[in-house]
Each structure stands twice: as structure tokens, then as C-alpha cells.
Design an enzyme around this catalytic site. Structure first.
Site, PDB file in Angstrom:
ATOM      1  N   LYS A  53       0.840  -1.210   0.000  1.00 47.89           N
ATOM      2  CA  LYS A  53       0.000   0.000   0.000  1.00 47.89           C
ATOM      3  C   LYS A  53       0.870   1.253   0.000  1.00 47.89           C
ATOM      4  O   LYS A  53       0.634   2.190  -0.771  1.00 47.89           O
ATOM      5  CB  LYS A  53      -0.936  -0.005   1.218  1.00 47.89           C
ATOM      6  N   GLN A  97      -3.968  -0.837   9.588  1.00 45.59           N
ATOM      7  CA  GLN A  97      -4.123  -2.192   9.042  1.00 45.59           C
ATOM      8  C   GLN A  97      -4.781  -3.103  10.079  1.00 45.59           C
ATOM      9  O   GLN A  97      -4.407  -3.117  11.252  1.00 45.59           O
ATOM     10  CB  GLN A  97      -2.759  -2.749   8.615  1.00 45.59           C
ATOM     11  N   ASP A 120      -9.864   4.206   4.668  1.00 47.85           N
ATOM     12  CA  ASP A 120     -10.556   2.927   4.504  1.00 47.85           C
ATOM     13  C   ASP A 120     -12.071   3.042   4.623  1.00 47.85           C
ATOM     14  O   ASP A 120     -12.781   2.081   4.331  1.00 47.85           O
ATOM     15  CB  ASP A 120     -10.101   1.961   5.613  1.00 47.85           C
TER      16      ASP A 120
HETATM   17  N1  GUN Z   1      -7.181  -6.023   6.538  1.00 50.91           N
HETATM   18  C1  GUN Z   1      -7.723  -6.748   5.535  1.00 50.91           C
HETATM   19  N2  GUN Z   1      -8.255  -5.928   4.597  1.00 50.91           N
HETATM   20  C2  GUN Z   1      -8.033  -4.674   5.010  1.00 50.91           C
HETATM   21  C3  GUN Z   1      -8.348  -3.394   4.470  1.00 50.91           C
HETATM   22  O1  GUN Z   1      -8.945  -3.229   3.392  1.00 50.91           O
HETATM   23  N3  GUN Z   1      -7.945  -2.334   5.208  1.00 50.91           N
HETATM   24  C4  GUN Z   1      -7.303  -2.469   6.398  1.00 50.91           C
HETATM   25  N4  GUN Z   1      -6.960  -1.375   7.051  1.00 50.91           N
HETATM   26  N5  GUN Z   1      -7.011  -3.635   6.934  1.00 50.91           N
HETATM   27  C5  GUN Z   1      -7.372  -4.722   6.240  1.00 50.91           C
END
Ligand code: GUN
Length: 286
Positions: A53, A97, A120
């Protein structure tokens, strides 16, 4: 002929568009949009996701920071970091995350992120907006799936859609978004009595169960659109989705591969979210 919904190519297109948007933003405002990624702990998959990311953000010209904290980090320390990022003018998007270590109250952490910097869309205010059909940042995986379906011109109107999994980050927002697109949505989960009963009548199945090859060809109807969010590693190391690709693909109108389907769309959508948040932020301070 089964249509393969190519997430890698589509994500590339989205990233190209974001990169152009980032350059325009920079030209207009004298700084790039900024993303801060927070990883707590050593979960191997999360380490890879967060690195990808942050790299993707840098590659499209964004300012990026990756904060890696040990899994012994206390809640108050994480809250302090979030508070500093909320106040940092270089940062437009903050991503924590998941999963967080069990000792940390994830709900408190997610609620501490400034809703205007919620990359998110996991803040309760933004999830509320999603349910109400108001504008706001939207969780990346479900929104990425809609983008993928849209780019392949798959019309969701009136479809019988079945979502497998009811997580806050995929299943619930996915069901909400599909409902907003006028699909008729059923959500199945671990207590659903007869999964096949539901999947067999679906025009669209979105699976986010994390159960390797659980949905087999005999569980879907001819002409189904199969969207696979699952990324499961078999004992021999191969990656498979929630669908048994070999038996489902021949019956399907369209399928997403694993890997190379939904996964790349999640990151591209994150970047699009951050660019949009940066735009809102400068406009609201003008
Ligand atoms: N863990 C699994 N998928 C995601 C996501 O899309 N965002 C975040 N922050 N954590 C995750």
C-alpha cells in the site's frame, strides 16, 4: 466464453488515473496528497499488504509514511500517533491495518481516526454515511469490486446477489453498496444452514469467507458472476480463492481470478480514496 475480470489490468488503469489526479493536485496546491499507513505487530500477510500500500502510494506520486509498531504497543501510544497524524497537514489519508493485536480495542482505534482522513472508510461516521447513501470514503475492497464490475459493464440492477461473509470490512459494506445499486441482496455467514440453496439461485456471488475452494461448480448456476475475495494458501503453498475455479469458471458468465482479481483493486481503490479525501480537505479549508 467466460469473461475473466482482470483486476491487475483494471487496477493499473485506476492507478494511472490517480497518478494524473495526484500530479494535478500537486500543481494546484504545491504538495502531493499524503497517506499514512499504520501496522501494529508482525502478521506476515499484513506486513506485505502495508508495504504494498505504501509503495503504491509512492509510485503514483503521493507522500507516504509507513509506521511499523511492535505488537506490544499499547492503545494509548497508537492513539497518540493517530492524533499526530490527524493534525499533520501533509497527511490526507490514514489507514490502520487490520487485524490489530487482540489486546488493542480496534473499535476505539478506528473511531480515533479523523473521519475526513479515513482512507478505509472504517470510521463509524463514514459507515453510517454509507448506510444512509451519503457521500464519504467507502471501504476499499467492496468499492474496488464495484469499480471492477462497472468497468466490465456488468449491470447490477435487479440482480439476485449473494454475499458470503458479514465482516465490517467486506461483507456488510458490500451488501450495502449492492443494495444501493438495486440488486436484491442475501448475506450468508457461518451460521447459514444451506449455503448452496442461496448460491445456486444467485446471478452474482461475492465470496469473502476465507474458505479454500468452498464454492464448487455444482453450487452455482449457469451464467453466474463470481467475485472472489478469498486469498487462501494451501499446504503446498499455492494460492486459491473461495471458489473452486476449475469447476465454477466454465459455468460462469464472468469470474475474478485469484490472485489478480479483487486484490489489486483494493489497493487502487485506496489510492483513489486518498486522492478524493485530499480534494475534500483542501476545498473545505478554502
Ligand atoms: N485487513 C484486511 N483488509 C483490510 C483493508 O482493506 N484495510 C485495512 N486497514 N485492513 C485490512
Amino acid at each position: 466464453m467466460t469473461l475473466i475480470l482482470d483486476g491487475r489490468e483494471t487496477a493499473k488503469e485506476v492507478r494511472r488515473e490517480v497518478k494524473e489526479g495526484v500530479a494535478a493536485f500537486r500543481g494546484r496546491h504545491g504538495r502531493p496528497p499524503g497517506l499514512a499507513v499504520i501496522l501494529v505487530g508482525e502478521d506476515p500477510a499484513s506486513r506485505i499488504y502495508t508495504r504494498n500500500k505504501a509503495r503504491a502510494a509512492a509510485k503514483c506520486g503521493m507522500f507516504d509514511v509507513l509506521h511499523r509498531l511492535p505488537d506490544t504497543t499499547g492503545e494509548s501510544e497508537i492513539l497518540e500517533l493517530i492524533s499526530a497524524l490527524n493534525a499533520d497537514p501533509r497527511i490526507d489519508g490514514i489507514l490502520v491495518q487490520l487485524p490489530l493485536p487482540a489486546a488493542v480495542d480496534a473499535r476505539r482505534i478506528l473511531a480515533a481516526v479523523d473521519p475526513a482522513k479515513d482512507a478505509d472508510g472504517f470510521h463509524p461516521l463514514n459507515l453510517g454515511r454509507l448506510v444512509l447513501g451519503e457521500e464519504g470514503p467507502t471501504p476499499c475492497t467492496p468499492l474496488g469490486i464495484l469499480t471492477l464490475l462497472d468497468r466490465y459493464e456488468i449491470d447490477l440492477e435487479g440482480m439476485e446477489a449473494v454475499v458470503l461473509g458479514r465482516s465490517n470490512i467486506v461483507g456488510k459494506p458490500m451488501a450495502t453498496l449492492l443494495t444501493a445499486r438495486n440488486a436484491t441482496v442475501t448475506v450468508c455467514h457461518s451460521r447459514t444452514r444451506d449455503l448452496g440453496f442461496h448460491t445456486r439461485r444467485a446471478d452474482l456471488v461475492v465470496s469473502a469467507m476465507g474458505r479454500p475452494e468452498r464454492i464448487t461448480g455444482d453450487m452455482v448456476k449457469e451464467g453466474v458472476v463470481a467475485v472472489d475475495v478469498g486469498i487462501n494458501r494451501l499446504p503446498d503453498g499455492t494460492l486459491v480463492g473461495d471458489f473452486h475455479f476449475e469447476s465454477v469458471a466454465p459455468k460462469a458468465r464472468a469470474v475474478t481470478p485469484v490472485p489478480g482479481g479483487v486484490g489489486p483493486m483494493t489497493i487502487a481503490t485506496l489510492l483513489a480514496n486518498v486522492l478524493r479525501l485530499a480534494g475534500y480537505r483542501v476545498r473545505s479549508s478554502e
